[in-house]
Design a protein around this motif. Structure first.
Motif, PDB file in Angstrom:
ATOM      1  N   ASN A   1      50.026  79.196  68.933  1.00  0.00           N
ATOM      2  CA  ASN A   1      50.803  80.053  69.699  1.00  0.00           C
ATOM      3  C   ASN A   1      51.339  79.309  70.874  1.00  0.00           C
ATOM      4  N   VAL A   2      51.826  78.016  70.768  1.00  0.00           N
ATOM      5  CA  VAL A   2      52.482  77.737  71.796  1.00  0.00           C
ATOM      6  C   VAL A   2      53.793  77.541  71.615  1.00  0.00           C
ATOM      7  N   LEU A   3      54.739  78.069  72.339  1.00  0.00           N
ATOM      8  CA  LEU A   3      56.210  78.265  72.313  1.00  0.00           C
ATOM      9  C   LEU A   3      56.608  76.861  73.060  1.00  0.00           C
ATOM     10  N   ARG A   4      57.317  75.977  72.228  1.00  0.00           N
ATOM     11  CA  ARG A   4      57.916  74.778  72.703  1.00  0.00           C
ATOM     12  C   ARG A   4      59.276  75.034  73.127  1.00  0.00           C
ATOM     13  N   THR A   5      59.862  74.232  74.154  1.00  0.00           N
ATOM     14  CA  THR A   5      61.324  74.389  74.443  1.00  0.00           C
ATOM     15  C   THR A   5      61.798  73.176  74.896  1.00  0.00           C
ATOM     16  N   ASP A   6      63.102  72.932  74.856  1.00  0.00           N
ATOM     17  CA  ASP A   6      63.642  71.730  75.347  1.00  0.00           C
ATOM     18  C   ASP A   6      65.129  72.017  75.476  1.00  0.00           C
ATOM     19  N   GLU A   7      65.859  71.123  76.126  1.00  0.00           N
ATOM     20  CA  GLU A   7      67.315  70.968  76.076  1.00  0.00           C
ATOM     21  C   GLU A   7      67.826  69.808  75.423  1.00  0.00           C
ATOM     22  N   THR A   8      69.112  69.923  74.743  1.00  0.00           N
ATOM     23  CA  THR A   8      69.591  68.748  73.902  1.00  0.00           C
ATOM     24  C   THR A   8      70.833  68.802  74.044  1.00  0.00           C
TER      25      THR A   8
ATOM     26  N   ALA B   1      54.964  77.457  65.551  1.00  0.00           N
ATOM     27  CA  ALA B   1      54.459  76.851  64.338  1.00  0.00           C
ATOM     28  C   ALA B   1      55.231  77.695  62.999  1.00  0.00           C
ATOM     29  N   SER B   2      55.703  78.954  63.383  1.00  0.00           N
ATOM     30  CA  SER B   2      56.195  79.736  62.178  1.00  0.00           C
ATOM     31  C   SER B   2      57.556  79.569  62.113  1.00  0.00           C
TER      32      SER B   2
ATOM     33  N   ARG C   1      66.712  85.728  78.476  1.00  0.00           N
ATOM     34  CA  ARG C   1      67.406  86.172  77.553  1.00  0.00           C
ATOM     35  C   ARG C   1      66.814  86.086  76.176  1.00  0.00           C
ATOM     36  N   ASN C   2      66.073  84.701  76.223  1.00  0.00           N
ATOM     37  CA  ASN C   2      65.586  84.176  74.999  1.00  0.00           C
ATOM     38  C   ASN C   2      64.261  84.303  74.669  1.00  0.00           C
ATOM     39  N   VAL C   3      63.360  84.183  75.369  1.00  0.00           N
ATOM     40  CA  VAL C   3      61.890  83.833  75.450  1.00  0.00           C
ATOM     41  C   VAL C   3      61.460  85.302  74.572  1.00  0.00           C
ATOM     42  N   GLY C   4      61.628  86.314  75.253  1.00  0.00           N
ATOM     43  CA  GLY C   4      61.114  87.611  74.575  1.00  0.00           C
ATOM     44  C   GLY C   4      61.541  87.685  73.162  1.00  0.00           C
ATOM     45  N   PRO C   5      62.804  87.845  72.842  1.00  0.00           N
ATOM     46  CA  PRO C   5      63.195  87.891  71.525  1.00  0.00           C
ATOM     47  C   PRO C   5      62.709  86.686  70.720  1.00  0.00           C
ATOM     48  N   SER C   6      62.350  85.386  70.828  1.00  0.00           N
ATOM     49  CA  SER C   6      61.808  84.387  70.094  1.00  0.00           C
ATOM     50  C   SER C   6      60.361  84.610  70.067  1.00  0.00           C
ATOM     51  N   VAL C   7      59.511  85.323  71.052  1.00  0.00           N
ATOM     52  CA  VAL C   7      58.138  85.722  70.644  1.00  0.00           C
ATOM     53  C   VAL C   7      58.113  86.736  69.591  1.00  0.00           C
TER      54      VAL C   7
ATOM     55  N   LYS D   1      60.424  87.274  67.007  1.00  0.00           N
ATOM     56  CA  LYS D   1      60.783  86.835  65.917  1.00  0.00           C
ATOM     57  C   LYS D   1      59.822  85.982  65.519  1.00  0.00           C
ATOM     58  N   LEU D   2      59.024  85.136  66.037  1.00  0.00           N
ATOM     59  CA  LEU D   2      58.099  84.032  65.765  1.00  0.00           C
ATOM     60  C   LEU D   2      56.767  84.789  65.459  1.00  0.00           C
ATOM     61  N   GLY D   3      56.561  86.139  65.799  1.00  0.00           N
ATOM     62  CA  GLY D   3      55.449  86.740  65.924  1.00  0.00           C
ATOM     63  C   GLY D   3      54.115  86.183  66.529  1.00  0.00           C
ATOM     64  N   LEU D   4      54.591  85.718  67.620  1.00  0.00           N
ATOM     65  CA  LEU D   4      53.539  85.158  68.659  1.00  0.00           C
ATOM     66  C   LEU D   4      52.692  86.153  69.439  1.00  0.00           C
ATOM     67  N   ARG D   5      51.498  85.963  69.908  1.00  0.00           N
ATOM     68  CA  ARG D   5      50.788  86.849  70.763  1.00  0.00           C
ATOM     69  C   ARG D   5      51.120  86.925  72.093  1.00  0.00           C
ATOM     70  N   PRO D   6      51.612  87.769  72.635  1.00  0.00           N
ATOM     71  CA  PRO D   6      52.027  87.613  73.967  1.00  0.00           C
ATOM     72  C   PRO D   6      51.240  87.638  75.129  1.00  0.00           C
ATOM     73  N   ARG D   7      49.756  88.160  74.726  1.00  0.00           N
ATOM     74  CA  ARG D   7      48.577  87.840  75.870  1.00  0.00           C
ATOM     75  C   ARG D   7      48.219  86.560  75.955  1.00  0.00           C
TER      76      ARG D   7
END
Length: 345
Positions: free
Chosen positions: A152-159, A204-205, A228-234, A236-242
């Motif tokens: 349930n960890v959303l990992r982010t980075d820039e490249t 993970a998904s 713009r991106n965190v909400g749609p990504s959560v 899309k990936l089926g993560l638990r917001p809480r």
């Protein structure tokens, strides 16, 4: 009668700094004077330790033999010295005897026999003691976390991706004298022909959204990208917001006061990340996969670069993302085992 012991003592003292201790051990063994023999042994041990770099355990063996066997201890010491320093490692024996005519090829051959091979050093982040301590604390703190926590960890980075970057091109297999055929060359442009910065996330998904950064990203730009991106990504990936855990590195844009205040309004749980730890973030592997996939398609302009990047990011299979998360505990164990230093990941 009195000059004879003094003469012998002077001769031994002079030869002490010229001859090898092996010769001195033989001389003092055949010397009839008991106390002179002990004196020669003492000077020989000092010489052996200071000038021949004998380890302390060898010196201890000599002292033990000379103490237990006063009449034959010197002969036993000679035998031990020869066995340890010549039979076990003749290369080290030559160096200890002061030989200066050892060729580089001989050194390499003996290093290869000891399973030591010449390799280029791997590039790793410059880690200070503070960084190592923080990495070690992070690994110990999260080692006992269950698998469901990391899923349930959303990992982010820039490249950053260059239009004509050469780091991601694979090896070319060609025939002789065909090095400059067009199919065997890679076009190069000054400064990589331009570049674009991308922000991406995954869990993970699978992979989440990939957004292109316009210009130089500042704290405000970073906040808008997250909005713009965190909400749609959560979703899309089926993560638990809480129970969502947001992961980011310690870039100044990420840790600025305005960004922290903005995240506090969103009530996001941010993972406390140790600095200089790209080996702990699996998204680095996905960034490399993305660069390789885009490089194979050879984009000709910046628009193609952005389009190809988004297409290839969405094609990364979810099984690969899940594999990184399932094996994340091994990364933490590796950091603990290396005491906070860089790992193979």
């Amino acid at each position: 009668m009195f000059l004879c012991p003094v003469l012998v003592y002077c001769i031994v003292f002079v030869f002490m700094f010229v001859l090898s201790p092996v010769f001195l051990f033989v001389v003092c063994e055949f010397c009839a004077l008991y106390y002179l023999r002990r004196l020669v042994v003492s000077f020989s041990l000092v010489y052996c330790s200071c000038f021949h770099f004998a380890p302390p355990w060898e010196v201890f063996c000599f002292i033990f033999l000379c103490s237990v066997f006063p009449h034959c201890g010197c002969f036993c010491s000679v035998f031990v010295f020869c066995i340890i320093n010549i039979s076990v490692n003749p290369f080290t024996a030559c160096l200890r005897l002061g030989s200066s005519s050892v060729s580089a090829r001989t050194i390499r051959r003996h290093l290869n026999e000891m399973k030591r091979y010449g390799r280029r050093p791997r590039g790793t982040p410059l880690l200070t003691q503070r960084h190592k301590k923080a990495r070690l604390q992070f690994a110990k703190m999260y080692l006992s976390k269950p698998k469901s926590f990391w899923e349930n960890v959303l990992r982010t980075d820039e490249t950053k991706m260059e239009l004509f970057g050469k780091a991601h091109h694979s090896t070319v297999y060609r025939k002789r004298n065909e090095a400059y055929k067009e199919k065997n060359t890679v076009p190069t442009v000054k400064y990589g022909g331009g570049s674009k910065m991308f922000w991406g996330c995954f869990a993970a998904s699978g992979t989440g959204c990939l957004d292109c950064v316009q210009g130089i990203m500042k704290s405000g730009d970073y906040q808008r990208i997250l909005g713009r991106n965190v909400g749609p990504s959560v979703r899309k990936l089926g993560l638990r917001p809480r129970s969502l855990v947001f992961q980011q590195d310690n870039d100044p844009k990420h840790t600025s006061k305005s960004t922290q205040k903005w995240m506090a309004t969103k009530r996001w749980r941010v993972l406390k990340w140790p600095a200089m730890s790209p080996d702990l973030n699996p998204i680095e592997h996905l960034s490399r996969d993305l660069k390789i996939a885009v490089g194979k398609r050879r984009p000709s302009n910046m628009r193609d670069l952005e389009q190809f990047a988004k297409e290839e990011w969405s094609k990364i299979p979810g099984e690969r993302c899940k594999k990184f998360i399932d094996g994340y505990r091994k990364r933490l164990i590796s950091v603990i085992f290396s005491k906070g230093c860089a790992t193979k990941y």
